[in-house]
Design an enzyme around this catalytic site. Structure first.
Site, PDB file in Angstrom:
ATOM      1  N   ASP A 101       4.483   0.705   0.563  1.00  0.00           N
ATOM      2  CA  ASP A 101       5.287   0.877   1.767  1.00  0.00           C
ATOM      3  C   ASP A 101       5.873   2.290   1.767  1.00  0.00           C
ATOM      4  OD1 ASP A 101       6.530   0.063   4.158  1.00  0.00           O
ATOM      5  OD2 ASP A 101       8.367  -0.474   3.106  1.00  0.00           O
ATOM      6  N   ASN A 136      -0.159  -3.276  10.268  1.00  0.00           N
ATOM      7  CA  ASN A 136      -0.863  -2.005  10.066  1.00  0.00           C
ATOM      8  C   ASN A 136      -2.056  -1.895  11.012  1.00  0.00           C
ATOM      9  OD1 ASN A 136      -0.336  -2.406   6.587  1.00  0.00           O
ATOM     10  ND2 ASN A 136       0.688  -0.896   7.847  1.00  0.00           N
TER      11      ASN A 136
END
Length: 124
Positions: free
Chosen positions: A12, A60
């Protein structure tokens, strides 16, 4: 020193890193991939028995098309690299993929399945 038998990492912050460095988002993902490599080496040196990476979320896949393409290309390059990495065979590393792989492009699904199949009998 106590060494954990299993370490899980959520990848992340690559986009935030790229933004702070005034880079395109995919440059942050490339930097993150380099960090993954270093983490794998570090865990190998410490003889960590299991390492899990949470590498891609459904969110994503909903990002800007150019970023998603760059992220998937990075994933494909990484899969090809580990598939042919002699250290995987030498160290008997078992590689497994979990999650909703069917959401990924077929070529990535195929590479993941081949890598998993080729390493399924490895004991480490």
């Amino acid at each position: 020193m106590i060494i954990p038998s299993h370490i899980a990492v959520i990848i992340d912050g690559n986009r935030r890193y790229a933004k702070r460095a005034a880079l395109e988002p995919w440059k942050g993902h490339e930097s993150g991939a380099e960090t993954v490599e270093k983490t794998i080496e570090w865990c190998s040196d410490l003889q960590v028995k299991e390492l899990t990476f949470y590498a891609l979320s459904i969110e994503n896949l909903n990002r800007e098309k150019r970023e998603v393409e760059a992220l998937l290309n990075l994933m494909k390059r990484w899969l090809k690299k580990i598939k042919n990495d002699e250290r995987i065979k030498k160290n008997q590393v078992k590689i497994r993929f979990i999650g909703r792989l069917y959401l990924l492009p077929e070529d990535i699904q195929k590479l993941a399945a081949e890598t998993q199949e080729e390493t399924k009998n490895h004991g480490k």
